[in-house]
Design a protein around this motif. Structure first.
Motif, PDB file in Angstrom:
ATOM      1  N   ILE A   1       0.713  -1.068  -0.041  1.00  0.00           N
ATOM      2  CA  ILE A   1      -0.096   0.027  -0.135  1.00  0.00           C
ATOM      3  C   ILE A   1       0.931   1.179   0.017  1.00  0.00           C
ATOM      4  O   ILE A   1       0.672   2.148  -0.724  1.00  0.00           O
ATOM      5  CB  ILE A   1      -1.040   0.126   0.946  1.00  0.00           C
ATOM      6  N   LEU A   2       1.977   1.247   0.813  1.00  0.00           N
ATOM      7  CA  LEU A   2       2.833   2.408   0.566  1.00  0.00           C
ATOM      8  C   LEU A   2       3.536   2.602  -0.522  1.00  0.00           C
ATOM      9  O   LEU A   2       3.740   3.600  -1.000  1.00  0.00           O
ATOM     10  CB  LEU A   2       3.988   2.406   2.032  1.00  0.00           C
ATOM     11  N   PHE A   3       4.030   1.545  -1.075  1.00  0.00           N
ATOM     12  CA  PHE A   3       4.658   1.695  -2.469  1.00  0.00           C
ATOM     13  C   PHE A   3       3.594   2.106  -3.483  1.00  0.00           C
ATOM     14  O   PHE A   3       3.934   2.988  -4.315  1.00  0.00           O
ATOM     15  CB  PHE A   3       4.965   0.311  -3.084  1.00  0.00           C
ATOM     16  N   ALA A   4       2.441   1.856  -3.550  1.00  0.00           N
ATOM     17  CA  ALA A   4       1.446   2.096  -4.415  1.00  0.00           C
ATOM     18  C   ALA A   4       0.991   3.623  -4.190  1.00  0.00           C
ATOM     19  O   ALA A   4       0.979   4.435  -5.420  1.00  0.00           O
ATOM     20  CB  ALA A   4       0.126   1.243  -4.360  1.00  0.00           C
ATOM     21  N   ALA A   5       0.791   4.046  -2.851  1.00  0.00           N
ATOM     22  CA  ALA A   5       0.784   5.444  -2.584  1.00  0.00           C
ATOM     23  C   ALA A   5       1.834   6.401  -3.119  1.00  0.00           C
ATOM     24  O   ALA A   5       1.751   7.534  -3.856  1.00  0.00           O
ATOM     25  CB  ALA A   5       0.726   5.813  -1.061  1.00  0.00           C
ATOM     26  N   TYR A   6       3.052   5.856  -2.882  1.00  0.00           N
ATOM     27  CA  TYR A   6       4.278   6.733  -3.441  1.00  0.00           C
ATOM     28  C   TYR A   6       4.245   6.715  -4.903  1.00  0.00           C
ATOM     29  O   TYR A   6       4.483   7.847  -5.287  1.00  0.00           O
ATOM     30  CB  TYR A   6       5.361   5.818  -2.912  1.00  0.00           C
ATOM     31  N   ASP A   7       3.994   5.490  -5.664  1.00  0.00           N
ATOM     32  CA  ASP A   7       4.039   5.711  -7.158  1.00  0.00           C
ATOM     33  C   ASP A   7       2.909   6.529  -7.708  1.00  0.00           C
ATOM     34  O   ASP A   7       3.045   7.270  -8.759  1.00  0.00           O
ATOM     35  CB  ASP A   7       3.879   4.261  -7.481  1.00  0.00           C
ATOM     36  N   PHE A   8       1.718   6.634  -6.931  1.00  0.00           N
ATOM     37  CA  PHE A   8       0.668   7.156  -7.610  1.00  0.00           C
ATOM     38  C   PHE A   8       0.759   8.643  -7.119  1.00  0.00           C
ATOM     39  O   PHE A   8       0.567   9.587  -8.155  1.00  0.00           O
ATOM     40  CB  PHE A   8      -0.745   6.867  -6.959  1.00  0.00           C
ATOM     41  N   PHE A   9       1.179   9.108  -5.965  1.00  0.00           N
ATOM     42  CA  PHE A   9       1.348  10.377  -5.759  1.00  0.00           C
ATOM     43  C   PHE A   9       2.544  11.210  -5.928  1.00  0.00           C
ATOM     44  O   PHE A   9       2.664  12.545  -6.479  1.00  0.00           O
ATOM     45  CB  PHE A   9       0.893  10.868  -4.161  1.00  0.00           C
ATOM     46  N   ILE A  10       3.827  10.579  -5.574  1.00  0.00           N
ATOM     47  CA  ILE A  10       5.185  11.123  -5.954  1.00  0.00           C
ATOM     48  C   ILE A  10       5.853  10.824  -6.995  1.00  0.00           C
ATOM     49  O   ILE A  10       6.685  11.280  -7.433  1.00  0.00           O
ATOM     50  CB  ILE A  10       5.860  10.766  -4.368  1.00  0.00           C
ATOM     51  N   GLY A  11       5.439   9.637  -7.667  1.00  0.00           N
ATOM     52  CA  GLY A  11       6.254   9.046  -8.734  1.00  0.00           C
ATOM     53  C   GLY A  11       6.184   9.991  -9.928  1.00  0.00           C
ATOM     54  O   GLY A  11       5.481  10.880  -9.951  1.00  0.00           O
ATOM     55  N   GLN A  12       6.857   9.598 -10.952  1.00  0.00           N
ATOM     56  CA  GLN A  12       6.873  10.577 -11.965  1.00  0.00           C
ATOM     57  C   GLN A  12       5.645  10.617 -12.845  1.00  0.00           C
ATOM     58  O   GLN A  12       5.010   9.603 -12.903  1.00  0.00           O
ATOM     59  CB  GLN A  12       8.247   9.965 -13.062  1.00  0.00           C
ATOM     60  N   PRO A  13       5.219  11.732 -13.189  1.00  0.00           N
ATOM     61  CA  PRO A  13       4.228  12.054 -13.900  1.00  0.00           C
ATOM     62  C   PRO A  13       3.969  11.219 -15.396  1.00  0.00           C
ATOM     63  O   PRO A  13       5.314  10.929 -15.853  1.00  0.00           O
ATOM     64  CB  PRO A  13       4.124  13.481 -14.464  1.00  0.00           C
ATOM     65  N   ALA A  14       3.229  10.931 -16.105  1.00  0.00           N
ATOM     66  CA  ALA A  14       2.994   9.996 -17.368  1.00  0.00           C
ATOM     67  C   ALA A  14       3.794  10.643 -18.380  1.00  0.00           C
ATOM     68  O   ALA A  14       4.256  10.041 -19.343  1.00  0.00           O
ATOM     69  CB  ALA A  14       1.570   9.798 -17.641  1.00  0.00           C
ATOM     70  N   SER A  15       3.880  12.113 -18.359  1.00  0.00           N
ATOM     71  CA  SER A  15       4.620  12.660 -19.402  1.00  0.00           C
ATOM     72  C   SER A  15       5.947  12.602 -19.327  1.00  0.00           C
ATOM     73  O   SER A  15       6.787  12.422 -20.306  1.00  0.00           O
ATOM     74  CB  SER A  15       4.013  14.303 -19.442  1.00  0.00           C
ATOM     75  N   LYS A  16       6.434  12.442 -18.214  1.00  0.00           N
ATOM     76  CA  LYS A  16       8.003  12.233 -18.085  1.00  0.00           C
ATOM     77  C   LYS A  16       8.313  10.750 -18.312  1.00  0.00           C
ATOM     78  O   LYS A  16       9.663  10.578 -18.701  1.00  0.00           O
ATOM     79  CB  LYS A  16       8.466  12.873 -17.010  1.00  0.00           C
TER      80      LYS A  16
END
Length: 162
Positions: A19-34
């Motif tokens: 759950i923590l990894f999913a939240a990190y990827d969704f909120f903090i991870g790179q935007p789709a354009s990058k």
């Protein structure tokens, strides 16, 4: 509240990490354009296909493989997937003279107290009337069956055909 055992604690810890990894990827991870986009170029695909094709052609087919390929391409002498009516028609056309030629005992099924015989593609238990008029299955064994003609009272023993 009951105390959790070791297995339950491990499962809950893994769930929390996911759950923590999913939240990190969704909120903090790179935007789709990058995020890097992977595109296959037609030239690369063609060269890959050509390379694989030449590798396959270079390899000699082994004897077993050629035998399997030959068998797969051949016409089937007898179709194992016939419907009941097609099987009856086939059995009637190949049957010789006499009733024994029309009855083919091809399988035995032992399911506890039930002992069944596969006769002309259909399952029968002891005491069942056959599709051939006037015949009843009297007994079933793994090696043979005993059929009785109701009209004449004659008994016919037929061995299993494998």
């Amino acid at each position: 509240m009951t105390k959790l055992n070791k297995r339950q604690l491990i499962i809950l810890a893994i769930l929390a990490i996911v759950i923590l990894f999913a939240a990190y990827d969704f909120f903090i991870g790179q935007p789709a354009s990058k995020k890097a986009k992977i595109e296959a170029k037609p030239v690369e695909i063609e060269s890959f296909v050509n390379k694989i094709t030449t590798d396959i052609v270079k390899d000699n087919i082994a004897g077993v493989d050629s035998y399997i390929i030959k068998k797969a391409e051949m016409e089937w002498a007898k179709n194992p997937f016939w419907s009941r009516s097609e099987y009856r028609e086939f059995a009637g056309s190949e049957a010789g003279s006499g009733m024994a030629a029309k009855i083919v005992y091809s399988g035995y099924v032992d399911a506890g107290r039930k002992k069944m015989a596969v006769i002309n593609g259909f399952e029968y238990e002891s005491g069942d009337a056959l599709e051939l008029d006037g015949y009843i299955l009297k007994s079933v064994t793994p090696s043979k069956i005993l059929i009785v003609n109701r009209n004449t009272g004659s008994e016919l023993t037929i061995p299993i055909q494998e």
